[in-house]
Write a protein that holds these residues in place. Structure first.
Motif, PDB file in Angstrom:
ATOM      1  N   GLY A 163       0.894  -1.277  -0.109  1.00 38.72           N
ATOM      2  CA  GLY A 163       0.093   0.109   0.057  1.00 38.72           C
ATOM      3  C   GLY A 163       1.016   1.196  -0.123  1.00 38.72           C
ATOM      4  O   GLY A 163       0.332   2.367   0.682  1.00 38.72           O
ATOM      5  N   ILE A 164       1.814   1.131  -0.655  1.00 37.01           N
ATOM      6  CA  ILE A 164       2.793   2.410  -0.680  1.00 37.01           C
ATOM      7  C   ILE A 164       3.110   2.906  -2.311  1.00 37.01           C
ATOM      8  O   ILE A 164       2.819   1.769  -3.013  1.00 37.01           O
ATOM      9  CB  ILE A 164       4.101   2.180   0.043  1.00 37.01           C
ATOM     10  N   SER A 165       4.078   3.468  -2.396  1.00 37.03           N
ATOM     11  CA  SER A 165       4.410   4.005  -3.686  1.00 37.03           C
ATOM     12  C   SER A 165       5.839   3.191  -4.162  1.00 37.03           C
ATOM     13  O   SER A 165       6.149   2.549  -3.466  1.00 37.03           O
ATOM     14  CB  SER A 165       4.974   5.503  -3.864  1.00 37.03           C
ATOM     15  N   MET A 166       5.942   3.383  -5.334  1.00 38.47           N
ATOM     16  CA  MET A 166       6.972   2.312  -5.813  1.00 38.47           C
ATOM     17  C   MET A 166       8.397   2.782  -5.307  1.00 38.47           C
ATOM     18  O   MET A 166       9.430   2.109  -5.604  1.00 38.47           O
ATOM     19  CB  MET A 166       6.987   2.260  -7.501  1.00 38.47           C
ATOM     20  N   THR A 167       8.510   4.173  -5.073  1.00 35.09           N
ATOM     21  CA  THR A 167       9.881   4.646  -4.799  1.00 35.09           C
ATOM     22  C   THR A 167      10.435   3.950  -3.606  1.00 35.09           C
ATOM     23  O   THR A 167      11.612   3.441  -3.563  1.00 35.09           O
ATOM     24  CB  THR A 167       9.856   6.299  -4.365  1.00 35.09           C
ATOM     25  N   PRO A 168       9.635   3.816  -2.401  1.00 34.79           N
ATOM     26  CA  PRO A 168      10.305   3.142  -1.286  1.00 34.79           C
ATOM     27  C   PRO A 168      10.672   1.597  -1.528  1.00 34.79           C
ATOM     28  O   PRO A 168      11.555   1.005  -1.281  1.00 34.79           O
ATOM     29  CB  PRO A 168       9.451   3.207  -0.142  1.00 34.79           C
TER      30      PRO A 168
END
Length: 222
Positions: A53-58
């Motif tokens: 449930g997060i963006s692809m950057t991390p």
């Protein structure tokens, strides 16, 4: 990039400012080390980002850390996957275990009190239970816990960190090895390790550890 994770995303016992990429890194690292992914299994940034449930950057940052540790490989096309270890690579990693782990056990021996021995026996009982349920990840997790519990007594953190990096690189292969060996009980050499600790017998301890950590891998490389 640092993110403030949602309450449901937070790592237990961590503060609210824990980096999202660190959470992904820790979770994926455990999965790989415990054989929950197969050799050569591909991973996508989008799929992992959706799961957490997060963006692809991390996610990208977490996978970069795992690539740097040898747990994942990154192709020229950008494909990320767990490595498919060759026989030569398995032999190399087995040799590293044979060098590092008997030394860690030897250094732990003077601090091997009865409470430690009882703890190792408890872990062995849990290994038997994992086998009864045919749960390879649980077996691998408890097997590594057995070794880590002993090696922590060595008070050699740099050496233990090196050993854990080897375990990480071998994780997917260990899952495959479990399926081939059809384990039904705690490893025989674990009992010899415990017996050597009780007797304070360093040569027998080193031999039992060396054989325990290499015999299965040698079988896999045949």
């Amino acid at each position: 990039m640092l993110l403030n994770p949602r309450p449901s995303d937070a790592v237990p016992h961590s503060g609210p400012t824990t980096a999202a990429h660190d959470r992904v890194y820790r979770t994926m690292r455990v999965r790989i080390m415990h054989g929950e992914v197969q050799p050569g299994q591909a991973m996508t940034l989008r799929g992992i980002a959706k799961e957490f449930g997060i963006s692809m950057t991390p996610v990208r940052e977490a996978l970069r850390r795992l690539v740097a540790e040898g747990a994942l490989t990154l192709s020229a096309s950008g494909r990320v996957s767990t490595p498919e270890l060759t026989n030569d690579r398995i032999e190399e990693l087995a040799a590293l275990r044979a060098l590092l782990e008997p030394e860690l056990a030897s250094r732990a021996l003077p601090r091997a009190h009865m409470a430690l021995i009882e703890r190792l026996q408890t872990i062995n009982n849990a290994i038997v239970e994992a086998n009864a349920r045919h749960e390879a990840p649980a077996y691998i997790r408890k097997n590594l816990e057995f070794h880590r519990t002993l090696y922590l007594r060595a008070q050699a953190p740099a050496m233990l960190a090196m050993a854990e990096t080897v375990w990480l690189q071998l994780g997917p292969t260990m899952g495959m090895l479990y399926d081939r060996l059809h384990r039904q009980e705690a490893p025989h050499y674990h009992r010899l390790i415990v017996a050597a600790l009780r007797a304070g017998d360093e040569p027998s301890l080193r031999l039992a550890v060396r054989t325990d950590v290499t015999q299965g891998l040698r079988f896999l490389a045949q």
